[in-house]
Design an enzyme around this catalytic site. Structure first.
Site, PDB file in Angstrom:
ATOM      1  N   ASP A 148       0.872  -1.178   0.000  1.00  0.00           N
ATOM      2  CA  ASP A 148       0.000   0.000   0.000  1.00  0.00           C
ATOM      3  C   ASP A 148       0.907   1.226   0.000  1.00  0.00           C
ATOM      4  OD1 ASP A 148      -1.706   2.101   0.537  1.00  0.00           O
ATOM      5  OD2 ASP A 148      -2.889   1.006   2.016  1.00  0.00           O
ATOM      6  N   HIS A 149       0.900   1.957  -1.128  1.00  0.00           N
ATOM      7  CA  HIS A 149       1.844   3.059  -1.296  1.00  0.00           C
ATOM      8  C   HIS A 149       1.555   4.237  -0.372  1.00  0.00           C
ATOM      9  CE1 HIS A 149       5.285   4.614  -3.143  1.00  0.00           C
ATOM     10  NE2 HIS A 149       5.010   4.414  -4.421  1.00  0.00           N
ATOM     11  N   ARG A 150       0.385   4.245   0.271  1.00  0.00           N
ATOM     12  CA  ARG A 150       0.105   5.293   1.246  1.00  0.00           C
ATOM     13  C   ARG A 150       0.974   5.126   2.491  1.00  0.00           C
ATOM     14  NH1 ARG A 150      -6.243   4.395   1.991  1.00  0.00           N
ATOM     15  NH2 ARG A 150      -5.385   2.278   2.216  1.00  0.00           N
TER      16      ARG A 150
END
Length: 514
Positions: A486-488
């Site tokens: 999850d790039h967040r």
């Protein structure tokens, strides 16, 4: 007469509905507390429902195959049942002759094994209805003894065909995790050379060593083992249903029938060409586990911005390590595979890169504020493909387990998932997931993150490939790891460092000792 209606309970946390898969009782049947009434499929697993009442089934209120909401009455049971001797649970097949006049044992409960125990004075069996699973944590675990009979030296030459009658092992004795089944023939063969009782007792370690090679942790009788070899079936892949936890011939027949059915379906899949195509479309309702999985995957794919990276790994030393573990006495009877080393590597690497073991939590008020929750524990999820859909049970507090304990947990998880007995609690609270696509011969993939997590690792197949080592091209055991993040929460640098740490353990498992 009082008629009790049993409402569909919430067997998990927040489940709202379930499908009645199959009824185990009919109208007119007599049931006791904890007898299995039916199997239901929830959004998370297949679950057996025990009866909260004792009495007679008066009516099945919901037919099989129907999905109903939690709280809906599904069965009615009257409390006027008068059990007759003929309907009492059958006595265990192997019982000592002197126990024939003993009071009948209480009915076995649904979750757990209620074992009658008699005192030396011949007292009645102790115990009552149980709710739970397995033996008590503090139960005394006794290992069955195998020793030469204490007979005079003159009697040692007596014919082996006429041994003194011995009371058979009670069929109601609990089978502990360390118990093993030994055929009478194997015991007789090992004991036959003993010249005298005293000498035989002195050589007990030798006797134990002779028997070690004759038995296996998977319980099965010799004819069943031969039948499995003839069919090419690995006993570890078969769910045992025997009274003592052993694999029976019927288990093998059922397992083989399932394999044959899959092949037969392939031969007749296309159907008759002459029929219109509209009549050759199979419509499969989406419900239960598959419905929940589909909803979760769509939510994850569109809510979490995925980034994926891959790395090729020389896993030759992992293969050597697995081979040594299989030969180790400490791991005797435990199924060991490279997945065990990968699981340990993921736990090790997550401690060095904590943000991969986290979750993104949006504000409850609907605002754009959010929090990242970093978990200081590892509930390691293992994706498992089952006939009912994808399940991701997890191993709680995997960071606290030794290598052997982790191997046992993986074995138990796989066996339970194959049997369709994974419980909802086993699939809740996961923090990071591993999917072993290499078991299907796939090199790698881009897996979708399990909702509530921020990372997943795909373990590709391990195969020999040409590899450059010290300037020479030689065959090595190579695998490819794929990871989605999850790039967040996990940026490119962190995901790369995490995957490099996992790869480092597969290349050199000795790093786990640091």
């Amino acid at each position: 007469m009082t008629v009790n209606k049993f409402n569909l309970p919430d067997v998990g946390e927040g489940l709202t509905e379930a499908e009645i898969v199959s009824w185990k009782v009919r109208a007119g049947d007599t049931v006791a507390v904890n007898d299995v009434l039916c199997e239901i499929e929830t959004a998370k697993s297949l679950v057996e429902l025990p009866s909260p009442y004792a009495g007679t089934v008066t009516e099945l209120l919901v037919p099989e195959g129907v999905t109903v909401d939690v709280g809906t009455p599904i069965i009615s049971v009257s409390d006027t049942a008068t059990p007759e001797p003929a309907t009492a649970p059958p006595a265990p097949p192997a019982r000592a002759p002197e126990a024939a006049d003993a009071p009948p044992a209480p009915p076995a409960p649904m979750y757990g094994t209620l074992q009658p125990e008699t005192s030396d004075a011949g007292g009645p069996p102790a115990g009552g209805p149980l709710v739970g699973s397995g033996p008590k944590a503090d139960a005394v675990k006794r290992r069955r003894r195998i020793s030469a009979p204490a007979v005079p030296a003159a009697a040692a030459s007596a014919p082996a065909a006429a041994p003194a009658p011995a009371a058979p092992a009670p069929a109601v004795e609990p089978v502990e995790a360390h118990d093993i089944w030994i055929s009478p023939e194997a015991v007789a063969s090992a004991e036959r050379p003993a010249p005298a009782a005293a000498e035989a007792i002195d050589q007990r370690p030798t006797l134990g060593g002779a028997i070690t090679g004759l038995v296996s942790r998977v319980l099965a009788k010799p004819p069943v083992r031969k039948f499995a070899r003839d069919l090419g079936i690995d006993l570890a892949d078969v769910v045992p249903t025997g009274a003592r936890g052993e694999v029976t011939r019927e288990d093998l027949v059922s397992y083989q029938a399932q394999r044959d059915a899959e092949l037969d379906q392939a031969d007749s899949f296309w159907g008759k060409t002459g029929r219109p195509q509209e009549q050759r479309i199979e419509r499969i309702p989406v419900k239960g586990v598959r419905k929940a999985t589909a909803r979760a995957m769509v939510e994850s794919a569109f809510a979490a911005p995925h980034v994926s990276i891959f790395v090729d790994v020389d896993a030759s030393r992992t293969m050597e390590f697995v081979k040594r573990l299989k030969a180790s006495r400490d791991f005797e009877g435990i199924k060991v595979s490279p997945l065990l080393i990968l699981a340990k590597a993921v736990i090790w690497a997550a401690a060095r890169n904590p943000s991969v073991n986290a979750s993104w939590v949006d504000a409850e008020d609907g605002s754009d504020s959010a929090e990242i929750h970093v978990k200081h524990f590892m509930n390691l999820g293992i994706a498992a493909a089952t006939p009912r859909g994808l399940m991701v049970p997890n191993i709680k507090n995997a960071q606290d387990l030794s290598l052997k304990e982790l191997a046992l947990a993986l074995n138990d998880l796989a066996t339970t998932a194959r049997a369709g007995k994974t419980q909802p609690a086993q699939m809740q609270g996961g923090t990071l997931t591993v999917t072993n696509i290499g078991a299907l011969g796939i090199d790698t993939g881009t897996p979708i993150i399990n909702p509530g997590e921020v990372a997943i690792v795909a373990f590709g197949t391990i195969k020999q490939k040409p590899w450059v080592l010290d300037g020479e091209v030689i065959p090595r055991w190579i695998t490819t790891l794929g990871g989605s993040f999850d790039h967040r929460v996990v940026d490119g640098d962190l995901s790369a460092r995490f995957m490099a740490d996992v790869a480092a353990i597969l290349e050199e498992p000795a790093l786990l000792l640091d």
